[in-house]
Design a protein around this motif. Sequence first.
Motif, PDB file in Angstrom:
ATOM      1  N   LYS A   1       9.244 107.440  46.791  1.00  0.00           N
ATOM      2  CA  LYS A   1       9.376 106.219  46.268  1.00  0.00           C
ATOM      3  C   LYS A   1      10.857 105.973  45.805  1.00  0.00           C
ATOM      4  O   LYS A   1      11.238 104.738  46.034  1.00  0.00           O
ATOM      5  N   LYS A   2      11.190 106.941  45.198  1.00  0.00           N
ATOM      6  CA  LYS A   2      12.781 106.883  44.849  1.00  0.00           C
ATOM      7  C   LYS A   2      13.696 106.611  46.136  1.00  0.00           C
ATOM      8  O   LYS A   2      14.564 105.931  45.758  1.00  0.00           O
ATOM      9  N   GLN A   3      13.478 107.472  46.773  1.00  0.00           N
ATOM     10  CA  GLN A   3      14.516 107.376  48.108  1.00  0.00           C
ATOM     11  C   GLN A   3      14.200 106.158  48.922  1.00  0.00           C
ATOM     12  O   GLN A   3      15.350 105.486  49.355  1.00  0.00           O
ATOM     13  N   LEU A   4      13.218 105.283  48.724  1.00  0.00           N
ATOM     14  CA  LEU A   4      12.763 104.098  49.387  1.00  0.00           C
ATOM     15  C   LEU A   4      13.251 102.870  48.362  1.00  0.00           C
ATOM     16  O   LEU A   4      12.969 101.740  48.875  1.00  0.00           O
ATOM     17  N   ARG A   5      13.717 103.468  47.283  1.00  0.00           N
ATOM     18  CA  ARG A   5      13.979 102.420  46.175  1.00  0.00           C
ATOM     19  C   ARG A   5      12.685 101.381  45.796  1.00  0.00           C
ATOM     20  O   ARG A   5      13.006 100.125  45.671  1.00  0.00           O
ATOM     21  N   ILE A   6      11.502 102.149  46.016  1.00  0.00           N
ATOM     22  CA  ILE A   6      10.391 101.242  45.346  1.00  0.00           C
ATOM     23  C   ILE A   6       9.791 101.652  44.233  1.00  0.00           C
ATOM     24  O   ILE A   6       8.741 101.150  43.818  1.00  0.00           O
TER      25      ILE A   6
ATOM     26  N   ASP B   1       6.661 110.580  44.391  1.00  0.00           N
ATOM     27  CA  ASP B   1       7.535 110.183  43.479  1.00  0.00           C
ATOM     28  C   ASP B   1       9.025 110.333  43.972  1.00  0.00           C
ATOM     29  O   ASP B   1       9.851 109.013  43.968  1.00  0.00           O
TER      30      ASP B   1
END
Length: 141
Positions: free
Chosen positions: A135-140, A132
């Motif tokens: 995903k947040k760091q990759l903005r997905i 999670d």
Amino acid sequence: MYRYEGLLNGLENVVVLLAWKADQPMTSEYVHCVLSTDGELGDEEILRYYAQRWTIECFFRQAKDQLKLDGYRVRHIRAVKRYWAVVLLASVYCIAESQQPLFAGQELLRSRKGHSVVEFIYNAAKQEISIDVIKKQLRIA
């Protein structure tokens, strides 16, 4: 070479050149058709302009297909000029960074980006960072 000069589809004084190499048959595979709206130009001048213009046309096609030039939705002339500046800078960067033509430069930079994303995910997973957070760091997320 064959030259037609006259009226064509409502345009007056149009020149159409059908050109092909002497050792090739006059078939659609080998014949090049060039249209000029300047009837004063000679055949060689028209072909010379066409040859110079062809590289410009190729750039526009790549800019539309690869750099999304045809995807902008701005109307103010200042915004259009800014968008053009970004597209041209991206083109120059791709060519300069790869020392190859535009398309090859784009492929190289896309590949590098893909590799960096995979390396980021791999290193984050090694550090046991949750999916999670990744995903947040990759903005997905």
